[in-house]
Enzyme design. Structure first.
Site, PDB file in Angstrom:
ATOM      1  N   ASN A   9       0.777  -1.044  -0.083  1.00 15.83           N
ATOM      2  CA  ASN A   9      -0.091   0.215  -0.064  1.00 15.83           C
ATOM      3  C   ASN A   9       0.785   1.360   0.113  1.00 15.83           C
ATOM      4  O   ASN A   9       0.459   2.480   0.072  1.00 15.83           O
ATOM      5  CB  ASN A   9      -1.022  -0.020   1.206  1.00 15.83           C
ATOM      6  N   CYS A  10       2.192   1.033  -0.018  1.00 17.58           N
ATOM      7  CA  CYS A  10       3.089   2.293  -0.153  1.00 17.58           C
ATOM      8  C   CYS A  10       2.934   3.042  -1.501  1.00 17.58           C
ATOM      9  O   CYS A  10       2.927   2.228  -2.367  1.00 17.58           O
ATOM     10  CB  CYS A  10       4.384   1.813   0.063  1.00 17.58           C
ATOM     11  N   ASP A  11       2.771   4.280  -1.437  1.00 17.66           N
ATOM     12  CA  ASP A  11       2.701   4.921  -2.919  1.00 17.66           C
ATOM     13  C   ASP A  11       3.910   4.824  -3.647  1.00 17.66           C
ATOM     14  O   ASP A  11       3.823   4.584  -4.860  1.00 17.66           O
ATOM     15  CB  ASP A  11       2.372   6.423  -2.642  1.00 17.66           C
ATOM     16  N   LYS A  14       3.714   1.489  -5.240  1.00 12.81           N
ATOM     17  CA  LYS A  14       2.692   1.520  -6.408  1.00 12.81           C
ATOM     18  C   LYS A  14       3.241   2.207  -7.535  1.00 12.81           C
ATOM     19  O   LYS A  14       3.069   1.699  -8.553  1.00 12.81           O
ATOM     20  CB  LYS A  14       1.450   2.266  -6.097  1.00 12.81           C
TER      21      LYS A  14
END
Length: 109
Positions: A9-11, A14
């Site tokens: 879920n880390c930007d 991503k």
């Protein structure tokens, strides 16, 4: 083979994943939270790039550490708090890169 370590879920993860997928670069993704990093692997990261490059000093986890802990980052502390690790960690042919930039990943495409 390319292996990317991080937290799904880390930007930044991503962005890095999207970049590799868009350029059809095959890689394996390993989420630190679902599959904890092995101490020997973490030590190999430290041996190759050092704590300064490996630790994310802007993370909430790092900022919540005591001054003593910040001055004495250890394998044990990092294994208990994998969000201390700057993301992504990309391993290609034994070489380790930390963080993401399109320019830094351009040699992979």
């Amino acid at each position: 083979m390319i292996t990317m370590y991080g937290i799904k879920n880390c930007d930044t993860i991503k962005k890095a994943r999207r970049f590799l997928e868009d350029h059809q670069v095959e890689f394996e993704f390993i989420d630190f939270r679902q599959q904890p990093i092995e101490p020997t692997l973490l030590q190999s990261f430290v041996d190759q790039i050092g704590w300064d490059k490996l630790i994310n000093k802007r993370s909430t986890t790092y900022r919540s550490l005591s001054d003593v802990q910040k001055a004495n980052i250890t394998l044990e502390l990092t294994l208990k708090n994998p969000t201390l690790i700057k993301r992504p960690v990309l391993v290609t042919d034994g070489n380790i890169r930390v963080g993401f930039s399109e320019k830094g990943y351009s040699d992979l495409v």
